[in-house]
Design a protein around this motif. Structure first.
Motif, PDB file in Angstrom:
ATOM      1  N   UNK A  42       0.646  -0.917  -0.092  1.00 37.68           N
ATOM      2  CA  UNK A  42      -0.356   0.037  -0.088  1.00 37.68           C
ATOM      3  C   UNK A  42       1.386   1.318   0.042  1.00 37.68           C
ATOM      4  N   UNK A  43       1.981   1.120   0.828  1.00 39.90           N
ATOM      5  CA  UNK A  43       2.955   2.263   1.093  1.00 39.90           C
ATOM      6  C   UNK A  43       3.191   2.489  -0.706  1.00 39.90           C
ATOM      7  N   UNK A  44       3.826   1.736  -0.848  1.00 37.18           N
ATOM      8  CA  UNK A  44       4.233   2.156  -2.329  1.00 37.18           C
ATOM      9  C   UNK A  44       3.312   2.511  -3.641  1.00 37.18           C
ATOM     10  N   UNK A  45       2.011   2.133  -3.028  1.00 39.26           N
ATOM     11  CA  UNK A  45       1.497   2.594  -4.367  1.00 39.26           C
ATOM     12  C   UNK A  45       0.889   3.583  -4.399  1.00 39.26           C
ATOM     13  N   UNK A  46       1.009   4.247  -2.991  1.00 36.13           N
ATOM     14  CA  UNK A  46       0.398   5.467  -2.259  1.00 36.13           C
ATOM     15  C   UNK A  46       2.189   6.606  -3.454  1.00 36.13           C
ATOM     16  N   UNK A  47       3.067   6.028  -2.893  1.00 36.48           N
ATOM     17  CA  UNK A  47       4.023   6.484  -3.917  1.00 36.48           C
ATOM     18  C   UNK A  47       4.613   7.385  -4.281  1.00 36.48           C
ATOM     19  N   UNK A  48       3.701   5.823  -5.514  1.00 32.98           N
ATOM     20  CA  UNK A  48       4.214   5.865  -6.963  1.00 32.98           C
ATOM     21  C   UNK A  48       2.757   7.055  -7.594  1.00 32.98           C
ATOM     22  N   UNK A  49       1.461   7.249  -6.501  1.00 32.87           N
ATOM     23  CA  UNK A  49       0.371   8.099  -6.563  1.00 32.87           C
ATOM     24  C   UNK A  49       1.205   9.048  -7.217  1.00 32.87           C
ATOM     25  N   UNK A  50       2.253   9.265  -5.532  1.00 35.17           N
ATOM     26  CA  UNK A  50       2.319  10.747  -5.520  1.00 35.17           C
ATOM     27  C   UNK A  50       3.378  11.175  -6.068  1.00 35.17           C
ATOM     28  N   UNK A  51       4.061  10.763  -6.781  1.00 29.24           N
ATOM     29  CA  UNK A  51       5.252  10.390  -8.183  1.00 29.24           C
ATOM     30  C   UNK A  51       4.656  11.066  -9.052  1.00 29.24           C
ATOM     31  N   UNK A  52       3.753  10.338  -9.632  1.00 28.70           N
ATOM     32  CA  UNK A  52       2.474  10.400 -10.942  1.00 28.70           C
ATOM     33  C   UNK A  52       2.092  12.039 -10.970  1.00 28.70           C
ATOM     34  N   UNK A  53       1.748  12.209  -9.854  1.00 28.43           N
ATOM     35  CA  UNK A  53       1.165  13.719  -9.638  1.00 28.43           C
ATOM     36  C   UNK A  53       2.084  14.214  -9.673  1.00 28.43           C
ATOM     37  N   UNK A  54       3.135  14.347  -9.041  1.00 28.89           N
ATOM     38  CA  UNK A  54       4.369  15.150  -9.416  1.00 28.89           C
ATOM     39  C   UNK A  54       4.946  15.275 -11.221  1.00 28.89           C
ATOM     40  N   UNK A  55       4.893  14.249 -11.555  1.00 31.54           N
ATOM     41  CA  UNK A  55       5.112  13.699 -13.272  1.00 31.54           C
ATOM     42  C   UNK A  55       3.993  14.420 -14.119  1.00 31.54           C
ATOM     43  N   UNK A  56       3.020  15.120 -13.439  1.00 34.28           N
ATOM     44  CA  UNK A  56       1.665  15.154 -14.400  1.00 34.28           C
ATOM     45  C   UNK A  56       1.871  17.445 -13.596  1.00 34.28           C
ATOM     46  N   UNK A  57       2.219  17.629 -12.933  1.00 32.55           N
ATOM     47  CA  UNK A  57       2.886  18.810 -13.073  1.00 32.55           C
ATOM     48  C   UNK A  57       2.939  19.691 -14.667  1.00 32.55           C
ATOM     49  N   UNK A  58       2.253  20.242 -15.330  1.00 31.09           N
ATOM     50  CA  UNK A  58       3.061  20.861 -16.501  1.00 31.09           C
ATOM     51  C   UNK A  58       4.091  22.003 -15.967  1.00 31.09           C
ATOM     52  N   UNK A  59       5.343  21.805 -16.895  1.00 28.47           N
ATOM     53  CA  UNK A  59       5.779  22.842 -16.302  1.00 28.47           C
ATOM     54  C   UNK A  59       6.810  23.923 -17.934  1.00 28.47           C
ATOM     55  N   UNK A  60       5.353  23.554 -18.605  1.00 24.97           N
ATOM     56  CA  UNK A  60       5.976  24.648 -19.506  1.00 24.97           C
ATOM     57  C   UNK A  60       5.642  26.172 -19.261  1.00 24.97           C
ATOM     58  N   UNK A  61       6.125  26.869 -19.938  1.00 28.66           N
ATOM     59  CA  UNK A  61       6.927  28.835 -19.705  1.00 28.66           C
ATOM     60  C   UNK A  61       6.827  28.983 -20.293  1.00 28.66           C
ATOM     61  N   UNK A  62       6.523  30.843 -20.872  1.00 26.11           N
ATOM     62  CA  UNK A  62       6.583  30.998 -21.985  1.00 26.11           C
ATOM     63  C   UNK A  62       6.646  32.991 -21.468  1.00 26.11           C
ATOM     64  N   UNK A  63       7.247  33.816 -22.038  1.00 27.46           N
ATOM     65  CA  UNK A  63       6.893  35.090 -21.738  1.00 27.46           C
ATOM     66  C   UNK A  63       6.885  35.895 -22.922  1.00 27.46           C
ATOM     67  N   UNK A  64       6.502  36.627 -23.309  1.00 25.70           N
ATOM     68  CA  UNK A  64       6.531  37.734 -24.113  1.00 25.70           C
ATOM     69  C   UNK A  64       7.822  38.777 -24.001  1.00 25.70           C
ATOM     70  N   UNK A  65       8.540  39.104 -25.468  1.00 23.52           N
ATOM     71  CA  UNK A  65       9.406  40.136 -25.051  1.00 23.52           C
ATOM     72  C   UNK A  65       8.968  41.307 -25.231  1.00 23.52           C
ATOM     73  N   UNK A  66       9.872  42.054 -24.557  1.00 27.66           N
ATOM     74  CA  UNK A  66       9.131  43.626 -24.694  1.00 27.66           C
ATOM     75  C   UNK A  66      10.126  45.021 -25.737  1.00 27.66           C
ATOM     76  N   UNK A  76      11.339  34.136 -24.513  1.00 23.52           N
ATOM     77  CA  UNK A  76      11.314  33.473 -24.168  1.00 23.52           C
ATOM     78  C   UNK A  76      10.214  32.290 -23.914  1.00 23.52           C
ATOM     79  N   UNK A  77      10.949  30.324 -23.812  1.00 22.54           N
ATOM     80  CA  UNK A  77       9.698  29.297 -24.080  1.00 22.54           C
ATOM     81  C   UNK A  77      10.173  28.291 -23.923  1.00 22.54           C
ATOM     82  N   UNK A  78       9.665  27.473 -23.689  1.00 23.56           N
ATOM     83  CA  UNK A  78       9.452  26.620 -22.894  1.00 23.56           C
ATOM     84  C   UNK A  78       8.462  25.151 -22.801  1.00 23.56           C
ATOM     85  N   UNK A  79       8.476  24.102 -23.311  1.00 22.65           N
ATOM     86  CA  UNK A  79       7.965  23.195 -23.465  1.00 22.65           C
ATOM     87  C   UNK A  79       7.979  21.895 -22.591  1.00 22.65           C
TER      88      UNK A  79
END
Length: 102
Positions: A42-66, A76-79
């Protein structure tokens, strides 16, 4: 001394109690092993859920120039791409995996 030794040999008053104690202790230890195995699973399954939650966070970012009269700053842009083993249900202790040969 011989009377004491023969009295100890012939005394069986505690034999049943100790045999029952060994039986109860054996059943208790086996129950604990099964329980701890389920807790570990059960502990392994819960830790896998936590890891999957961290992995599903979208870390993309972008900002426009001025840009202005005297200069500009480029944007800049990162996907974020999909990573291997980023999803849930990647952990399974029931399936034997062959070690990779290098």
């Amino acid at each position: 001394m011989t009377n004491l030794f023969s009295a100890l040999i012939n005394d069986e008053a505690g034999f049943i109690v100790s045999a029952e104690l060994v039986l109860v202790a054996t059943i208790g230890v086996l129950g604990l092993l099964v329980g701890l195995s389920e807790i570990a699973w059960g502990l392994n399954e819960e830790m896998e859920d936590v890891g999957a939650a961290f992995g599903s966070v979208n870390q993309s970012y972008a900002y426009r120039g001025t840009a202005g009269c005297k200069g500009y700053i480029a944007g800049s842009h990162f996907e974020d791409e999909y990573d291997e083993c980023d999803s849930q249900f990647n952990l399974s202790c029931d399936i034997y995996a062959e070690p990779e040969s290098y």
